[in-house]
Write a protein that holds these residues in place. Sequence first.
Motif, PDB file in Angstrom:
ATOM      1  N   PHE A 312     -34.786  -5.745   4.061  1.00 51.60           N
ATOM      2  CA  PHE A 312     -35.424  -5.651   5.371  1.00 51.60           C
ATOM      3  C   PHE A 312     -35.023  -6.842   6.234  1.00 51.60           C
ATOM      4  N   GLY A 313     -35.070  -8.047   5.630  1.00 50.60           N
ATOM      5  CA  GLY A 313     -34.655  -9.239   6.368  1.00 50.60           C
ATOM      6  C   GLY A 313     -33.211  -9.132   6.799  1.00 50.60           C
ATOM      7  N   PHE A 314     -32.387  -8.545   5.908  1.00 44.17           N
ATOM      8  CA  PHE A 314     -30.976  -8.432   6.249  1.00 44.17           C
ATOM      9  C   PHE A 314     -30.766  -7.431   7.373  1.00 44.17           C
ATOM     10  N   SER A 315     -31.544  -6.341   7.361  1.00 45.21           N
ATOM     11  CA  SER A 315     -31.311  -5.305   8.378  1.00 45.21           C
ATOM     12  C   SER A 315     -31.711  -5.788   9.766  1.00 45.21           C
ATOM     13  N   THR A 316     -32.609  -6.790   9.834  1.00 42.17           N
ATOM     14  CA  THR A 316     -32.955  -7.340  11.150  1.00 42.17           C
ATOM     15  C   THR A 316     -31.769  -8.086  11.743  1.00 42.17           C
ATOM     16  N   PHE A 317     -31.013  -8.771  10.887  1.00 41.37           N
ATOM     17  CA  PHE A 317     -29.716  -9.349  11.244  1.00 41.37           C
ATOM     18  C   PHE A 317     -29.764 -10.284  12.433  1.00 41.37           C
ATOM     19  N   ASN A 318     -30.656 -11.276  12.399  1.00 33.01           N
ATOM     20  CA  ASN A 318     -30.470 -12.422  13.282  1.00 33.01           C
ATOM     21  C   ASN A 318     -30.503 -13.686  12.431  1.00 33.01           C
ATOM     22  N   ALA A 319     -30.200 -14.823  13.033  1.00 38.97           N
ATOM     23  CA  ALA A 319     -29.981 -16.037  12.244  1.00 38.97           C
ATOM     24  C   ALA A 319     -31.196 -16.378  11.381  1.00 38.97           C
ATOM     25  N   VAL A 320     -32.393 -16.238  11.970  1.00 42.18           N
ATOM     26  CA  VAL A 320     -33.601 -16.624  11.232  1.00 42.18           C
ATOM     27  C   VAL A 320     -33.829 -15.713  10.041  1.00 42.18           C
ATOM     28  N   PHE A 392     -41.578 -16.086   5.095  1.00 40.49           N
ATOM     29  CA  PHE A 392     -41.955 -16.566   6.426  1.00 40.49           C
ATOM     30  C   PHE A 392     -40.802 -16.386   7.402  1.00 40.49           C
ATOM     31  N   LEU A 393     -39.589 -16.778   6.981  1.00 40.32           N
ATOM     32  CA  LEU A 393     -38.443 -16.656   7.882  1.00 40.32           C
ATOM     33  C   LEU A 393     -38.111 -15.202   8.169  1.00 40.32           C
ATOM     34  N   ILE A 394     -38.228 -14.348   7.129  1.00 37.14           N
ATOM     35  CA  ILE A 394     -37.948 -12.921   7.342  1.00 37.14           C
ATOM     36  C   ILE A 394     -38.912 -12.360   8.388  1.00 37.14           C
ATOM     37  N   ILE A 395     -40.205 -12.712   8.244  1.00 36.06           N
ATOM     38  CA  ILE A 395     -41.193 -12.191   9.191  1.00 36.06           C
ATOM     39  C   ILE A 395     -40.951 -12.747  10.590  1.00 36.06           C
ATOM     40  N   GLN A 396     -40.611 -14.050  10.641  1.00 33.57           N
ATOM     41  CA  GLN A 396     -40.333 -14.657  11.944  1.00 33.57           C
ATOM     42  C   GLN A 396     -39.159 -13.952  12.631  1.00 33.57           C
ATOM     43  N   GLY A 397     -38.109 -13.676  11.830  1.00 36.99           N
ATOM     44  CA  GLY A 397     -36.947 -12.981  12.381  1.00 36.99           C
ATOM     45  C   GLY A 397     -37.303 -11.592  12.856  1.00 36.99           C
ATOM     46  N   ALA A 398     -38.153 -10.904  12.075  1.00 35.00           N
ATOM     47  CA  ALA A 398     -38.550  -9.548  12.466  1.00 35.00           C
ATOM     48  C   ALA A 398     -39.352  -9.579  13.757  1.00 35.00           C
ATOM     49  N   PHE A 399     -40.203 -10.606  13.916  1.00 33.38           N
ATOM     50  CA  PHE A 399     -40.958 -10.737  15.163  1.00 33.38           C
ATOM     51  C   PHE A 399     -40.034 -10.969  16.337  1.00 33.38           C
ATOM     52  N   GLN A 400     -39.019 -11.819  16.119  1.00 34.36           N
ATOM     53  CA  GLN A 400     -38.056 -12.072  17.194  1.00 34.36           C
ATOM     54  C   GLN A 400     -37.351 -10.786  17.613  1.00 34.36           C
ATOM     55  N   LEU A 472     -25.849 -22.448   6.490  1.00 41.51           N
ATOM     56  CA  LEU A 472     -24.397 -22.269   6.415  1.00 41.51           C
ATOM     57  C   LEU A 472     -24.066 -20.885   5.837  1.00 41.51           C
ATOM     58  N   ALA A 473     -24.828 -20.497   4.796  1.00 43.32           N
ATOM     59  CA  ALA A 473     -24.602 -19.185   4.179  1.00 43.32           C
ATOM     60  C   ALA A 473     -24.912 -18.072   5.168  1.00 43.32           C
ATOM     61  N   ALA A 474     -26.021 -18.237   5.919  1.00 46.45           N
ATOM     62  CA  ALA A 474     -26.398 -17.205   6.893  1.00 46.45           C
ATOM     63  C   ALA A 474     -25.351 -17.110   7.996  1.00 46.45           C
ATOM     64  N   GLU A 475     -24.818 -18.283   8.351  1.00 51.08           N
ATOM     65  CA  GLU A 475     -23.819 -18.317   9.411  1.00 51.08           C
ATOM     66  C   GLU A 475     -22.584 -17.508   9.019  1.00 51.08           C
ATOM     67  N   SER A 476     -22.183 -17.608   7.748  1.00 50.02           N
ATOM     68  CA  SER A 476     -20.967 -16.894   7.343  1.00 50.02           C
ATOM     69  C   SER A 476     -21.197 -15.396   7.337  1.00 50.02           C
ATOM     70  N   LEU A 477     -22.476 -14.963   7.193  1.00 50.07           N
ATOM     71  CA  LEU A 477     -22.745 -13.528   7.326  1.00 50.07           C
ATOM     72  C   LEU A 477     -22.774 -13.124   8.790  1.00 50.07           C
ATOM     73  N   LEU A 478     -23.316 -14.043   9.613  1.00 54.19           N
ATOM     74  CA  LEU A 478     -23.538 -13.710  11.016  1.00 54.19           C
ATOM     75  C   LEU A 478     -22.241 -13.726  11.810  1.00 54.19           C
ATOM     76  N   GLN A 479     -21.322 -14.601  11.411  1.00 51.81           N
ATOM     77  CA  GLN A 479     -20.066 -14.707  12.143  1.00 51.81           C
ATOM     78  C   GLN A 479     -18.890 -14.380  11.249  1.00 51.81           C
ATOM     79  N   PRO A 480     -18.514 -13.108  11.185  1.00 47.23           N
ATOM     80  CA  PRO A 480     -17.404 -12.735  10.310  1.00 47.23           C
ATOM     81  C   PRO A 480     -16.093 -13.401  10.704  1.00 47.23           C
ATOM     82  N   GLU A 481     -16.011 -13.928  11.942  1.00 47.29           N
ATOM     83  CA  GLU A 481     -14.747 -14.563  12.367  1.00 47.29           C
ATOM     84  C   GLU A 481     -14.371 -15.702  11.421  1.00 47.29           C
TER      85      GLU A 481
END
Lengths: 490, 112
Positions: A312-320, A392-400, A472-481
């Motif tokens: 679920f956290g992954f499907s929201t797909f923002n940095a948080v 907490f971060l997953i929920i925060q991201g989902a709220f965003q 850093l790990a999240a960044e590599s998922l977020l920016q495939p470049e």
Amino acid sequence: MINLILFPILIPLLMGIILIFFYKKIILQRIFSLLSTGASIVVSICMIDKIKNEGIQTVNLSNWDAPFGITIVSDMLSALLVLTTNIIAFCVLLYSFKGIDRERENYFYYAMIQFLLVGVTGAFSTGDIFNLFVFFEVMLMASYVLLVLGNTKIQLRETVKYIIVNVVASALFVVGVAYIYSVVGTLNMALISERISEVGGTGILTVIAVLFLLVFGLKGAIFPLFFWLPGSYNAAPIPILALFGALLTKVGVYSISRTYSLFFYQDSYVFSLLGILALITIILGAIGSIAYNDVKKIIIYNIITAIGVILFGFSTFNAVSLSGSIFYLLHDMIIKGALFLLIGAMIYITGTSNLKYMSGLMKKYPLLAWTFFIAALGLAGIPPLSGFVGKFLIIQGAFQAGNYIGSFIVVLSSLFVLLSVIKIFVKGFWGEESDNVMKKPVKTLLLPGCILVLLSFLIGIGVEVLSPYISLAAESLLQPENYIHAVLKE
Amino acid sequence: MEFLMILIIGILFMCATYLILSKSLLRIIIGTGLLSHGVHLLLLTMGGLKKGAAPLLGQHAESYSDPLPQALILTAIVISFGVTSFLLVLAYRTYQELGTDNMEKLRGKKYD
């Protein structure tokens, strides 16, 4: 170019082969497998340090340049997962010295664990979609043997189902690979990503995305595809169950996050599909975990809930929410390993896994009781333990992202998870001491579980230290470049 | 040619699905075998079938076949061979221990 990132694959591979040759000498096998896993831990720590300082590391096998040969890539996410995998394997090995019977040890138990590690770490660090399939098969082959080892009736029965499900899933995986090869003409994950972003989202890519979701969902046990998991895992003895519960399903989750973040990140349809399936997974896992009176079954259903939360956290797909998911993934691997090893000690003491026949363990085994209690709170996500930060971060991201229903379900699921594990605590440890509570030496059985719980506690209070690595790990998922650039060196 | 292959693949998948859904364990294993054959043919077809020349002719060749799908099929065949033989042995042991190869009977609490 540095070969360091190959070591977590090569060390267990070589050690597995060596262990086959003297399979009768149990003591040597134990020492050697511990040594090799320890060495892998050291190597993965070095690797994390290197990736932090120098960015994503790649190795092109046989020096064939990136799109033509097979590339092994290690970014922060895979390095962290490789480290966690090896730590859990280390603890499971420590547990197995006493927790698994001699007959199993005699039949290549330790060698198979090493081969399982080859498959898992390989799947975490490969940069080639077909090679991912090959490492999946290595891992699955070892898991078939581990699952059926011991030859009891229930194991035979459940292994047949497990293999058939996985054979079909593997066939579909190759179908997906074939489709993606015909669309983009390459198998290198970085180049696939680049070509797909040139082609843009087309219908066939959505089909491939759903096919991959089907395949990895079967391995990772998401909503319509988790039916095989409770039965099959229930058949395995505790150390193997801990290894499977902590590692195998997470490989499916990792593959979903890797392929989706690299290939299908433009396709919002599949992300919302993933989010809905993840939420249903959470609900059904929570229902399953409170429905059973069997300690093994309760924790097994908790695996399914956790898979749902991570995805679920992954499907929201923002940095948080992505860093939340990665946090939760690492936390869940460790805490599931710990919980399985702890209930293993409970089963060892009482000789049953049914909660109706065990009670009052608290008096004779206070250490076990309180470690289990901390692990249970950690699983449910009570601060300052490790589950809290991720959730907490997953929920925060989902709220965003404005997904209030989803975050509500995640919060609510914590209550059910807490209910299910506290049920074990209340019924198993409190109350009158039942007749089958023997005085047995469990110190050595408790040690690995305690190590893992301590580790999860340290993660919980050391969030500040860990968070640069996680982001850093999240960044590599977020920016495939970055990933593409590191692999193709353009 | 591609059209013919697609028909064959479809028929193989159809038969495989039918066999996998049956009760007998041996039929299921044959089904998984057929499924992997279908998948391998699909892999071959997806790379493009006939382009009129041998795979490796150097950099300036005008037409050449793609060698990659064949390499992939080779790997996939080896894997499916291994898994199928494991499955056959396992099915035999299961039949010996539990006395049945009917999947309907291989569930419930009887053999816990």
